[in-house]
Design a protein around this motif. Structure first.
Motif: not given
Ligand SMILES: [Fe+2]
Ligand SMILES: [Fe+2]
Length: 234
Positions: A91-92, A95, A120, A149-150, A177
């Protein structure tokens, strides 16, 4: 809504399974290397007593584990829980495409930094599409969670999507998260309660239904509290 990823089994599809596993392994290593670069940058640029507590690689493993455990608690199949676990492991990844200096600071980030960090999610989706061009429900799940996811139920998240637009996997990812972000002490937190019970209380009372799917929040809370009683601090 019944959009849990339970109508396929990635382990029955050798070619996609291998491509997905390869992507995950490569990018988890890249995230760990990125954390090491952040640490170097912190040593050179921030005060000696600054402690880098939020490592993206470790965060990723924690939240993926939380996804799997909560899925099992919800009574979903082991296969479905495995798909959610794998999707959360990427998911990240976006970044790693951003400058290392963006993440660690003594004060709260300003709007410019916040907006840069927010990129990201889209960068992660680009990476998935670049390395996994085939169509497959597993890859769609990875993209869904990475992209959204944010988000928040009331539309106050990164892209302004609201609850109706968010799949159940995404709603659960948003909760997990948030929890991990709040439960990892960072310099600007002051003396905030970061125990699992303290963070869950804050998520229920201060954020509530405006931000989260409450049914999923309660399932996750039950998992976290059980975990904590078993002696697993995070
Ligand atoms: Fe994230
Ligand atoms: Fe994350």
């Amino acid at each position: 809504m019944t959009d849990w990823p339970d109508d396929f089994d990635i382990r029955h599809d050798d070619e996609t399974a291998q491509a997905v596993q390869g992507f995950i392994a490569t990018h988890l290593t890249a995230l760990r290397d990125y954390d090491a670069q952040r640490e170097e940058w912190v040593k050179k640029n921030l005060p000696q007593d600054y402690v880098m507590t939020y490592r993206f690689h470790d965060h990723t493993l924690r939240v993926a584990d939380d996804m799997r455990k909560t899925a099992m608690h919800l009574g979903l199949s082991e296969t479905c829980a495995h798909h959610l676990y794998l999707a959360m492991l990427v998911h990240d990844v976006g970044k790693i495409k951003l400058p290392v200096k963006l993440w660690d600071m003594v004060d709260k980030p300003d709007d410019y930094i916040k907006n840069e960090r927010r990129r990201h999610t889209g960068l992660g989706v680009d990476l998935i599409h670049k390395h996994l061009p085939q169509e497959h429900p597993m890859i769609e799940l990875m993209v869904d969670i990475t992209a959204y996811h944010h988000e928040n139920m009331d539309g106050s998240g990164y892209l302004g999507l609201t609850g109706d637009d968010l799949s159940l996997p995404v709603r659960l990812a948003c909760i997990i998260e948030s929890f991990d972000g709040y439960a990892t002490v960072r310099p600007h937190f002051g003396d905030r309660d970061v125990s699992p019970a303290g963070v869950i209380k804050r998520m229920r009372e201060e954020k509530g239904a405006a931000i989260y799917d409450l049914e999923l929040l309660e399932a996750f809370a039950a998992v976290k509290i059980m975990d904590y009683k078993d002696g697993n601090k995070m």
